[in-house]
Write a protein that holds these residues in place. Structure first.
Motif, mmCIF file in Angstrom:
data_model
loop_
_atom_site.group_PDB
_atom_site.id
_atom_site.type_symbol
_atom_site.label_atom_id
_atom_site.label_comp_id
_atom_site.label_asym_id
_atom_site.label_seq_id
_atom_site.Cartn_x
_atom_site.Cartn_y
_atom_site.Cartn_z
ATOM 1 N N SER A 37 0.830 -1.205 0.000
ATOM 2 C CA SER A 37 0.000 0.000 0.000
ATOM 3 C C SER A 37 0.868 1.260 0.000
ATOM 4 N N HIS A 38 0.259 2.354 -0.452
ATOM 5 C CA HIS A 38 0.939 3.649 -0.401
ATOM 6 C C HIS A 38 1.190 4.063 1.045
ATOM 7 N N ASN A 39 0.345 3.609 1.965
ATOM 8 C CA ASN A 39 0.550 3.927 3.382
ATOM 9 C C ASN A 39 1.883 3.382 3.893
ATOM 10 N N ARG A 40 2.338 2.287 3.314
ATOM 11 C CA ARG A 40 3.620 1.713 3.713
ATOM 12 C C ARG A 40 4.765 2.276 2.883
ATOM 13 N N THR A 41 4.569 2.372 1.571
ATOM 14 C CA THR A 41 5.688 2.751 0.706
ATOM 15 C C THR A 41 5.963 4.248 0.662
ATOM 16 N N ALA A 42 4.939 5.083 0.682
ATOM 17 C CA ALA A 42 5.161 6.532 0.552
ATOM 18 C C ALA A 42 6.027 7.102 1.678
ATOM 19 N N PRO A 43 5.743 6.803 2.956
ATOM 20 C CA PRO A 43 6.625 7.344 4.006
ATOM 21 C C PRO A 43 8.073 6.878 3.854
ATOM 22 N N ARG A 44 8.247 5.643 3.453
ATOM 23 C CA ARG A 44 9.598 5.130 3.248
ATOM 24 C C ARG A 44 10.281 5.855 2.083
ATOM 25 N N TYR A 45 9.546 5.994 0.990
ATOM 26 C CA TYR A 45 10.112 6.639 -0.193
ATOM 27 C C TYR A 45 10.543 8.071 0.125
ATOM 28 N N PHE A 46 9.667 8.820 0.793
ATOM 29 C CA PHE A 46 9.998 10.214 1.064
ATOM 30 C C PHE A 46 11.043 10.356 2.169
ATOM 31 N N THR A 47 11.197 9.347 3.018
ATOM 32 C CA THR A 47 12.316 9.326 3.965
ATOM 33 C C THR A 47 13.625 9.173 3.201
ATOM 34 N N VAL A 48 13.642 8.252 2.250
ATOM 35 C CA VAL A 48 14.833 8.060 1.415
ATOM 36 C C VAL A 48 15.121 9.342 0.627
ATOM 37 N N ALA A 49 14.081 9.983 0.114
ATOM 38 C CA ALA A 49 14.266 11.232 -0.640
ATOM 39 C C ALA A 49 14.882 12.315 0.243
ATOM 40 N N ALA A 50 14.408 12.435 1.477
ATOM 41 C CA ALA A 50 14.954 13.440 2.396
ATOM 42 C C ALA A 50 16.421 13.146 2.728
ATOM 43 N N ILE A 51 16.736 11.889 2.960
ATOM 44 C CA ILE A 51 18.134 11.507 3.224
ATOM 45 C C ILE A 51 18.985 11.793 1.993
ATOM 46 N N SER A 52 18.419 11.557 0.822
ATOM 47 C CA SER A 52 19.141 11.818 -0.423
ATOM 48 C C SER A 52 19.471 13.301 -0.588
ATOM 49 N N VAL A 53 18.564 14.163 -0.182
ATOM 50 C CA VAL A 53 18.829 15.607 -0.232
ATOM 51 C C VAL A 53 20.005 15.937 0.688
ATOM 52 N N GLY A 54 19.998 15.365 1.889
ATOM 53 C CA GLY A 54 21.110 15.584 2.810
ATOM 54 C C GLY A 54 22.419 15.035 2.272
ATOM 55 N N LEU A 55 22.376 13.852 1.688
ATOM 56 C CA LEU A 55 23.569 13.248 1.096
ATOM 57 C C LEU A 55 24.082 14.111 -0.047
ATOM 58 N N ASN A 56 23.165 14.591 -0.885
ATOM 59 C CA ASN A 56 23.528 15.469 -1.989
ATOM 60 C C ASN A 56 24.266 16.709 -1.453
ATOM 61 N N SER A 57 23.715 17.322 -0.427
ATOM 62 C CA SER A 57 24.321 18.534 0.141
ATOM 63 C C SER A 57 25.698 18.244 0.731
ATOM 64 N N ALA A 58 25.805 17.167 1.487
ATOM 65 C CA ALA A 58 27.080 16.823 2.127
ATOM 66 C C ALA A 58 28.154 16.501 1.088
ATOM 67 N N LEU A 59 27.791 15.738 0.069
ATOM 68 C CA LEU A 59 28.771 15.399 -0.964
ATOM 69 C C LEU A 59 29.198 16.632 -1.750
ATOM 70 N N MET A 60 28.224 17.469 -2.117
ATOM 71 C CA MET A 60 28.577 18.691 -2.848
ATOM 72 C C MET A 60 29.523 19.557 -2.022
ATOM 73 N N PHE A 61 29.230 19.706 -0.748
ATOM 74 C CA PHE A 61 30.099 20.498 0.125
ATOM 75 C C PHE A 61 31.504 19.889 0.170
ATOM 76 N N ALA A 62 31.576 18.590 0.388
ATOM 77 C CA ALA A 62 32.882 17.923 0.496
ATOM 78 C C ALA A 62 33.664 18.008 -0.812
ATOM 79 N N PHE A 63 33.011 17.734 -1.911
ATOM 80 C CA PHE A 63 33.715 17.756 -3.195
ATOM 81 C C PHE A 63 34.187 19.170 -3.556
ATOM 82 N N MET A 64 33.359 20.157 -3.298
ATOM 83 C CA MET A 64 33.709 21.521 -3.683
ATOM 84 C C MET A 64 34.662 22.198 -2.699
ATOM 85 N N HIS A 65 34.417 22.032 -1.401
ATOM 86 C CA HIS A 65 35.187 22.785 -0.414
ATOM 87 C C HIS A 65 36.367 22.020 0.170
ATOM 88 N N ARG A 66 36.285 20.722 0.157
ATOM 89 C CA ARG A 66 37.406 19.926 0.687
ATOM 90 C C ARG A 66 38.321 19.444 -0.446
#
Length: 147
Positions: A84-113
């Motif tokens: 059901s969407h009740n099970r998959t949607a929260p998981r999917y958007f949790t992964v999406a939120a973590i992905s945004v954080g990962l994107n930000s951290a990697l961009m910072f590390a690659f550009m500034h470090r």
């Protein structure tokens, strides 16, 4: 007496079929990402061009639109989910939120470090986030199991 001969041809064919299915699923996942990005840019462009809001807010709204497009396409096309969407949607958007954080951290590390240019940093970051998102969504959000 047990045989110690190599696996049967049928076993090899079965493994090859699963490997091909996994490759097709990954290609579909990546293609869905292109569709979601297109949706994001369409919303961004439309909102900015009609002066509905500034580019930052328009990009955020476009990003949410793109995530919804990605979720629905991945649910139906990539993973052909049965849960059901009740099970998959929260998981999917949790992964999406973590992905945004990962994107930000990697961009910072690659550009500034590592002092990479932003286009190179974004290309490498995109590949990393794509692999992360696909792996977690396959194993957790939509629970795809290979035989």
């Amino acid at each position: 007496m047990e045989s110690v001969l190599p696996t049967h041809a049928g076993d090899s064919a079965n493994r090859l079929a699963h490997k091909n299915a996994d490759r097709f699923r990954f290609a579909t996942y990546a293609s869905v990402g292109v569709a979601g990005t297109f949706a994001q840019y369409a919303v961004l462009s439309a909102l900015v061009s009609i002066h509905a809001c500034g580019a930052v807010l328009a990009s955020c709204l476009g990003s949410v639109t793109g995530a919804m497009v990605n979720y629905l396409l991945n649910y139906h096309a990539t993973f052909r989910a049965k849960a059901s969407h009740n099970r998959t949607a929260p998981r999917y958007f949790t992964v999406a939120a973590i992905s945004v954080g990962l994107n930000s951290a990697l961009m910072f590390a690659f550009m500034h470090r590592l002092r990479m240019s932003w286009p190179l940093a974004q290309c490498i970051t995109t590949a990393c986030v794509l692999l992360f998102g696909y792996s977690v969504n396959s194993l957790w959000t939509f629970r795809v199991r290979s035989a």
